[in-house]
Design a protein around this motif. Structure first.
Motif, PDB file in Angstrom:
ATOM      1  N   LEU A  35     -17.102  46.015 -38.696  1.00 19.85           N
ATOM      2  CA  LEU A  35     -15.955  46.179 -39.590  1.00 19.85           C
ATOM      3  C   LEU A  35     -16.419  46.997 -40.793  1.00 19.85           C
ATOM      4  CD1 LEU A  35     -14.737  43.955 -37.818  1.00 19.85           C
ATOM      5  CD2 LEU A  35     -13.837  42.898 -39.899  1.00 19.85           C
ATOM      6  N   GLN A  36     -15.640  48.015 -41.133  1.00 23.16           N
ATOM      7  CA  GLN A  36     -16.070  48.938 -42.168  1.00 23.16           C
ATOM      8  C   GLN A  36     -15.024  49.064 -43.272  1.00 23.16           C
ATOM      9  OE1 GLN A  36     -18.246  52.331 -40.816  1.00 23.16           O
ATOM     10  NE2 GLN A  36     -19.479  50.791 -39.774  1.00 23.16           N
ATOM     11  N   ARG A  37     -15.530  49.048 -44.503  1.00 22.66           N
ATOM     12  CA  ARG A  37     -14.699  49.307 -45.678  1.00 22.66           C
ATOM     13  C   ARG A  37     -15.382  50.382 -46.502  1.00 22.66           C
ATOM     14  NH1 ARG A  37     -13.831  43.579 -45.691  1.00 22.66           N
ATOM     15  NH2 ARG A  37     -15.511  43.278 -47.184  1.00 22.66           N
ATOM     16  N   LEU A  38     -14.577  51.352 -46.929  1.00 23.49           N
ATOM     17  CA  LEU A  38     -15.102  52.466 -47.730  1.00 23.49           C
ATOM     18  C   LEU A  38     -16.273  53.149 -47.035  1.00 23.49           C
ATOM     19  CD1 LEU A  38     -14.991  50.752 -51.250  1.00 23.49           C
ATOM     20  CD2 LEU A  38     -13.281  52.254 -50.201  1.00 23.49           C
ATOM     21  N   GLY A  39     -16.209  53.223 -45.718  1.00 20.25           N
ATOM     22  CA  GLY A  39     -17.222  53.948 -44.951  1.00 20.25           C
ATOM     23  C   GLY A  39     -18.512  53.208 -44.711  1.00 20.25           C
ATOM     24  N   SER A  40     -18.595  51.920 -45.090  1.00 17.85           N
ATOM     25  CA  SER A  40     -19.833  51.163 -44.931  1.00 17.85           C
ATOM     26  C   SER A  40     -19.588  49.874 -44.148  1.00 17.85           C
ATOM     27  CB  SER A  40     -20.433  50.815 -46.299  1.00 17.85           C
ATOM     28  OG  SER A  40     -20.769  51.987 -47.016  1.00 17.85           O
ATOM     29  N   HIS A  41     -20.628  49.413 -43.485  1.00  8.69           N
ATOM     30  CA  HIS A  41     -20.539  48.164 -42.738  1.00  8.69           C
ATOM     31  C   HIS A  41     -20.287  47.000 -43.683  1.00  8.69           C
ATOM     32  CE1 HIS A  41     -21.519  44.997 -39.847  1.00  8.69           C
ATOM     33  NE2 HIS A  41     -22.290  44.465 -40.786  1.00  8.69           N
ATOM     34  N   ALA A  42     -19.339  46.135 -43.324  1.00  9.08           N
ATOM     35  CA  ALA A  42     -19.013  44.976 -44.158  1.00  9.08           C
ATOM     36  C   ALA A  42     -19.186  43.659 -43.405  1.00  9.08           C
ATOM     37  CB  ALA A  42     -17.585  45.082 -44.676  1.00  9.08           C
ATOM     38  N   CYS A  43     -18.804  43.642 -42.138  1.00 14.43           N
ATOM     39  CA  CYS A  43     -18.855  42.422 -41.330  1.00 14.43           C
ATOM     40  C   CYS A  43     -18.966  42.796 -39.861  1.00 14.43           C
ATOM     41  CB  CYS A  43     -17.588  41.587 -41.526  1.00 14.43           C
ATOM     42  SG  CYS A  43     -17.572  40.483 -42.961  1.00 14.43           S
ATOM     43  N   GLY A  44     -19.197  41.793 -39.048  1.00 15.81           N
ATOM     44  CA  GLY A  44     -19.171  41.994 -37.613  1.00 15.81           C
ATOM     45  C   GLY A  44     -17.807  41.649 -37.051  1.00 15.81           C
ATOM     46  N   GLY A  45     -17.654  41.893 -35.779  1.00 15.75           N
ATOM     47  CA  GLY A  45     -16.418  41.567 -35.086  1.00 15.75           C
ATOM     48  C   GLY A  45     -16.665  41.591 -33.591  1.00 15.75           C
ATOM     49  N   VAL A  46     -15.663  41.129 -32.823  1.00 12.76           N
ATOM     50  CA  VAL A  46     -15.812  40.990 -31.382  1.00 12.76           C
ATOM     51  C   VAL A  46     -14.579  41.547 -30.683  1.00 12.76           C
ATOM     52  CG1 VAL A  46     -16.379  39.376 -29.540  1.00 12.76           C
ATOM     53  CG2 VAL A  46     -16.987  38.808 -31.895  1.00 12.76           C
ATOM     54  N   ILE A  47     -14.791  42.302 -29.622  1.00 10.96           N
ATOM     55  CA  ILE A  47     -13.674  42.854 -28.855  1.00 10.96           C
ATOM     56  C   ILE A  47     -13.093  41.777 -27.948  1.00 10.96           C
ATOM     57  CG2 ILE A  47     -12.946  44.573 -27.159  1.00 10.96           C
ATOM     58  CD1 ILE A  47     -15.266  46.345 -28.128  1.00 10.96           C
ATOM     59  N   TYR A  48     -11.818  41.447 -28.179  1.00 11.13           N
ATOM     60  CA  TYR A  48     -11.111  40.472 -27.344  1.00 11.13           C
ATOM     61  C   TYR A  48     -10.308  41.185 -26.253  1.00 11.13           C
ATOM     62  CZ  TYR A  48      -7.543  37.052 -25.995  1.00 11.13           C
ATOM     63  OH  TYR A  48      -6.699  36.236 -25.284  1.00 11.13           O
ATOM     64  N   SER A  49      -9.702  42.312 -26.616  1.00 12.48           N
ATOM     65  CA  SER A  49      -8.921  43.107 -25.667  1.00 12.48           C
ATOM     66  C   SER A  49      -8.930  44.552 -26.147  1.00 12.48           C
ATOM     67  CB  SER A  49      -7.482  42.584 -25.577  1.00 12.48           C
ATOM     68  OG  SER A  49      -6.788  42.818 -26.794  1.00 12.48           O
ATOM     69  N   LYS A  50      -8.219  45.413 -25.456  1.00 12.05           N
ATOM     70  CA  LYS A  50      -8.238  46.830 -25.811  1.00 12.05           C
ATOM     71  C   LYS A  50      -7.636  47.112 -27.184  1.00 12.05           C
ATOM     72  CE  LYS A  50      -3.895  47.902 -23.392  1.00 12.05           C
ATOM     73  NZ  LYS A  50      -3.276  48.731 -22.328  1.00 12.05           N
ATOM     74  N   ASN A  51      -6.887  46.154 -27.729  1.00  8.52           N
ATOM     75  CA  ASN A  51      -6.293  46.400 -29.046  1.00  8.52           C
ATOM     76  C   ASN A  51      -6.476  45.249 -30.048  1.00  8.52           C
ATOM     77  OD1 ASN A  51      -4.564  44.622 -27.785  1.00  8.52           O
ATOM     78  ND2 ASN A  51      -2.680  45.696 -28.377  1.00  8.52           N
ATOM     79  N   ILE A  52      -7.248  44.206 -29.665  1.00  2.89           N
ATOM     80  CA  ILE A  52      -7.436  43.058 -30.552  1.00  2.89           C
ATOM     81  C   ILE A  52      -8.930  42.803 -30.796  1.00  2.89           C
ATOM     82  CG2 ILE A  52      -7.146  40.563 -30.845  1.00  2.89           C
ATOM     83  CD1 ILE A  52      -4.545  41.980 -31.119  1.00  2.89           C
ATOM     84  N   ILE A  53      -9.280  42.628 -32.064  1.00  2.00           N
ATOM     85  CA  ILE A  53     -10.633  42.288 -32.476  1.00  2.00           C
ATOM     86  C   ILE A  53     -10.610  40.898 -33.119  1.00  2.00           C
ATOM     87  CG2 ILE A  53     -12.576  42.898 -33.997  1.00  2.00           C
ATOM     88  CD1 ILE A  53     -12.081  44.925 -31.755  1.00  2.00           C
ATOM     89  N   ILE A  54     -11.607  40.065 -32.799  1.00  2.00           N
ATOM     90  CA  ILE A  54     -11.766  38.763 -33.454  1.00  2.00           C
ATOM     91  C   ILE A  54     -12.843  38.897 -34.529  1.00  2.00           C
ATOM     92  CG2 ILE A  54     -12.262  36.316 -33.130  1.00  2.00           C
ATOM     93  CD1 ILE A  54     -11.691  36.667 -30.157  1.00  2.00           C
TER      94      ILE A  54
END
Length: 263
Positions: free
Chosen positions: A54-73
């Motif tokens: 997960l990126q804010r202002l061009g920098s890494h902020a947090c992780g995330g997980v792909i749940y489906s082609k359009n949803i991230i957890i």
């Protein structure tokens, strides 16, 4: 010499209290307990293709997980009342380049989410709707949700671009195995109630740290937890990391993902 022995015995006692493996190499490690992921290794995205940044202002902020082609957890505290301009980088082992970067169009946070003095969270989970669907492939894959929590002591994998023992902003994706700690022992370690929607995992001097929040905790290729945060972050001996329990919240994820996808 005597004082050093006392320190080593004290640390060993912390590990044993949680039934965690404490080896001689760990006991001889030196340095502060903060910002350490000892034992973490660089990991190619092909090994963890559901991991995103997960990126804010061009920098890494947090992780995330792909749940489906359009949803991230991800974790709710990563997006709750934050800058709405959030992007997701997928398909890359590095957080600063490669893969694809996609804008987040909408966010759903669990309605029971609470942040207690930035030290403890409950129902720390959120779903992100992407502005365009992902192109799945060897480096971009959805991960299935686990049907049950791993047994106590099970080795589970946590990954991300969070702090390491030497870097605050590591370029390469790293991962490390930690062990499931039962809820009763976890509650004793924190002297507080551990709600059913969380699970705990730990291994001395190993684990998630700052920047890993929202990322996956997996077992046998299935998602069992989402990195939350608290005093146990960064491998603090005697303090397990508390994760949002994906198994307990599976129904919420499935139902809210359908609503969000149809928005």
């Amino acid at each position: 010499m005597f004082s050093t022995l006392l320190v080593l015995l004290s640390v060993a006692t912390l590990g044993c209290a949680l039934h965690l493996p404490v080896d001689p190499e760990f006991l001889l490690k030196k340095g502060p307990i903060n910002n350490r992921i000892v034992g973490g290794e660089d990991t190619p995205i092909e090994t963890i293709p559901w991991q995103v940044s997960l990126q804010r202002l061009g920098s890494h902020a947090c992780g995330g997980v792909i749940y489906s082609k359009n949803i991230i957890i991800t974790a709710a505290h990563c997006v709750y009342k934050k800058n709405p301009r959030i992007f997701v980088r997928v398909g890359s082992s590095t957080s600063k380049n490669g893969g694809s970067v996609i804008k987040v169009a909408k966010i759903t946070v669990h309605d029971r989410y609470v942040n207690i003095n930035n030290e403890k969270t409950e129902y720390d989970i959120a779903l992100l709707l992407l502005s365009s669907p992902l192109e799945m492939g060897p480096t971009v894959k959805a991960i299935p949700l686990a049907e049950s929590v791993p047994h106590d002591g099970a080795a589970v994998l946590v990954s991300g671009w969070g702090y390491t023992e030497t870097e605050e902003s590591p370029l390469h994706l790293k991962s490390v195995y930690v062990n499931i700690v039962n809820r009763e022992e976890c509650a004793r370690a924190y002297n507080t109630e551990i709600i059913k929607a969380t699970i705990c995992a730990a291994s001395p001097w190993k684990g998630a740290c700052n920047g890993d929040s929202g990322g996956p905790l997996t077992y046998n290729g299935k998602l069992v937890g989402i990195v939350a945060f608290g005093p146990g972050m960064c491998g603090t001996p005697g303090k397990p990391v508390i994760y949002t329990d994906v198994v307990e919240l599976r129904k919420w994820i499935e139902e809210e993902a359908k609503v969000l996808s149809s928005a």
